[in-house]
Design a protein around this motif. Structure first.
Motif, PDB file in Angstrom:
ATOM      1  N   THR A 149      -7.854   0.177   0.241  1.00 18.16           N
ATOM      2  CA  THR A 149      -7.496  -0.755  -0.823  1.00 18.16           C
ATOM      3  C   THR A 149      -6.788  -0.042  -1.970  1.00 18.16           C
ATOM      4  OG1 THR A 149      -9.126  -2.441  -0.313  1.00 18.16           O
ATOM      5  CG2 THR A 149      -8.566  -2.199  -2.635  1.00 18.16           C
ATOM      6  N   GLY A 215     -13.215  -2.614  10.582  1.00 16.78           N
ATOM      7  CA  GLY A 215     -13.619  -3.724  11.447  1.00 16.78           C
ATOM      8  C   GLY A 215     -13.903  -3.262  12.872  1.00 16.78           C
ATOM      9  N   VAL A 234      -5.287 -11.407  11.528  1.00 10.74           N
ATOM     10  CA  VAL A 234      -4.010 -12.066  11.280  1.00 10.74           C
ATOM     11  C   VAL A 234      -2.871 -11.291  11.952  1.00 10.74           C
ATOM     12  CG1 VAL A 234      -4.644 -13.217   9.110  1.00 10.74           C
ATOM     13  CG2 VAL A 234      -3.833 -10.844   9.054  1.00 10.74           C
ATOM     14  N   GLY A 267      -9.911  -5.969   3.215  1.00  9.56           N
ATOM     15  CA  GLY A 267      -9.206  -5.515   2.010  1.00  9.56           C
ATOM     16  C   GLY A 267      -8.395  -6.646   1.399  1.00  9.56           C
ATOM     17  N   GLU A 295     -13.313 -10.603  -1.097  1.00  5.50           N
ATOM     18  CA  GLU A 295     -13.042 -11.044   0.279  1.00  5.50           C
ATOM     19  C   GLU A 295     -13.733 -12.382   0.553  1.00  5.50           C
ATOM     20  OE1 GLU A 295     -12.657  -8.400   3.434  1.00  5.50           O
ATOM     21  OE2 GLU A 295     -12.120  -6.709   2.183  1.00  5.50           O
ATOM     22  N   HIS A 343     -21.871   5.957   3.999  1.00  4.26           N
ATOM     23  CA  HIS A 343     -21.596   6.672   5.247  1.00  4.26           C
ATOM     24  C   HIS A 343     -22.491   7.892   5.422  1.00  4.26           C
ATOM     25  CE1 HIS A 343     -17.200   5.104   5.138  1.00  4.26           C
ATOM     26  NE2 HIS A 343     -18.087   4.165   5.345  1.00  4.26           N
TER      27      HIS A 343
END
Ligand SMILES: NC(=O)c1ccc[n+]([C@@H]2O[C@H](COP(=O)([O-])OP(=O)(O)OC[C@H]3O[C@@H](n4cnc5c(N)ncnc54)[C@H](O)[C@@H]3O)[C@@H](O)[C@H]2O)c1
Length: 414
Positions: A149, A215, A234, A267, A295, A343
């Motif tokens: 982002t 994702g 998309v 994002g 989002e 993470h």
């Protein structure tokens, strides 16, 4: 920070994390000898976690004067913030759950130290230096950016010709996004959802929105838990990849009524909207793992709800007018950093090795660079992969002279 008394716990957790950060440890050793960042003021706005503490210690070992604030109001680990200040002498401005004003005040405090290098995760500091704090911009020689982002925002600043100093896009290194965004976000996002809800993932329909690096990781790990994974995209190529990876591909309109758990990783803004909440089944759980909480269209959910209440620490229940409940996790903020610990350190080892080497690169090269967004140089990326493999005890082959010649030749055939 919240409480200096938390420092001893923070130190133990930082030491634990650093056991899986051998690449960063090697860089720290070299930095301590060579001091490539001697006297350089670095202003960092990163998630204040155990791994970030490892990075701060590395930069300080290289001679940098560090100031750190949080890149998300919910991702701070208060014991780590305390340890950074009390044990490692690093100025830290971050409290888990801080409100919006405090969040920005902390960022201002970092800018008040007049950084020469900025180190962002989401380009918030760069944003301030290009708006209300432009007074502090002339002293900045360069910066680094951690996430997708932030890189998107910085590239749009470059295109509009407003970027005031060069940036190295750490996210674009293969040793960052292929591992951190995919395996790190994949594992820790599932971890966050499970810690927040304690729900069984097996047999659930998990809808993953966005099949980019993050994702892909979330979908892969949800599948590993036994979920029936649906992917929304998309981009036709990524949608096709998801289909060939074995996931059902559909639209949000089709997925909204069937999903049990929704995870956004795009994002992008408002990928789950009012019409989708209105179609969701009773008990649907909605979480985000993308950088910002835009989002999910939270105001639309609030508008549809006749009542809301906090039912668990990171779970808010929204009751719609017909009595159905939709559950929003962690206020729509990155679920892995809010409800879990972000993470695992083994992947952050590579991400932060990139950050440390990018800072060194910037100090050496800033005057030669244009006001643009640069990729991490290939040799840094390859060296980090080599060191990581070595730390795992894995050897790889090298090309023979014959193979080098063959690959360079256009005349050799069957
Ligand atoms: N949670 C974390 O710890 C963590 C770690 C790394 C990155 N991030 C953030 O996660 C987000 C995604 O990062 P990435 O590296 O996967 O990015 P990416 O660009 O690789 O992937 C994003 C994907 O979302 C798709 N997309 C965009 N709009 C969409 C829409 N309306 N519907 C469906 N799909 C749509 C894009 O086509 C793309 O494939 C970014 O905000 C990034 O900063 C979070």
């Amino acid at each position: 920070m919240k409480d200096l008394g938390l420092a001893p716990t923070g130190v133990l957790r930082i030491e634990w994390a650093e056991k899986e950060m051998p690449v960063l440890a090697l860089i720290r050793e070299r930095f301590a000898k060579e001091r490539p960042l001697e006297g350089v003021r670095i202003g960092a706005c990163l998630h204040v976690t155990t791994e970030t503490a490892g990075l701060m210690r590395t930069l300080a070992a290289g001679g940098a004067e560090m100031a750190l604030c949080a890149s998300n109001p919910l991702s701070t680990q208060d014991d780590v913030a305390a340890a950074l200040v009390a044990e490692y002498g690093i100025s830290t401005f971050a409290i888990k759950g801080e409100d919006r004003d405090t969040y920005y005040r902390h960022m201002q405090s970092v800018i008040d130290t007049l950084p020469q290098i900025t180190m962002d995760d989401g380009a918030d500091v760069v944003g301030l230096l290009h708006s209300e704090r432009s007074d502090a911009a002339p002293g900045v020689i360069g910066g680094t950016e951690e996430t997708t982002t932030g890189v998107i925002r910085l590239k749009s600043m470059e295109q509009e010709g407003v970027l005031r100093y060069p940036i190295v896009a750490v996210n674009e290194a293969m040793t960052k996004h292929m591992f951190d965004n995919r395996y790190g976000t994949g594992q820790s996002t599932l971890d966050g959802i499970i810690r927040a809800t304690n729900r069984l993932i097996a047999s659930k329909i998990v809808v993953v929105v966005g099949y980019g690096w993050c994702g892909r990781g979330v979908a892969m790990r949800a599948k590993g838990h036994g979920a029936d994974v649906v992917v929304l995209e998309v981009d036709p190529l990524r949608a096709l990849e998801a289909a060939m990876d074995g996931f059902r591909v559909m639209t949000m309109e089709q997925a909204a009524p069937i999903g049990d758990i929704f995870v956004t990783a795009t994002g992008n803004i408002h990928v789950i909207r009012g019409e989708h909440f209105a179609a969701m089944k009773d008990g649907a759980i909605v979480a985000n793992t993308g950088h910002f909480n835009v989002e999910i269209d939270i105001p639309a959910l609030e508008g549809l709800a006749s009542s809301r209440r906090q039912v668990r620490e990171y779970v808010e229940e929204f009751t719609l007018s017909d009595g159905r409940n939709v559950y929003l996790l962690a206020e729509g903020r990155l679920i892995n950093l809010s409800a879990a610990e972000g993470h695992p350190s083994a992947v952050m080892d590579m991400s932060f090795a990139n950050q440390a080497l990018a800072a060194e690169y910037m100090v050496k090269n800033a005057t030669k660079l244009e006001k643009r967004v640069y990729d991490v140089p290939d040799d840094i990326d390859t060296e980090i992969a080599r060191l990581k493999l070595a730390s795992m005890g894995a050897d790889i082959d090298t090309l023979t002279a014959e193979q080098v010649e063959y690959l360079a030749s256009w005349s050799m055939g069957t």
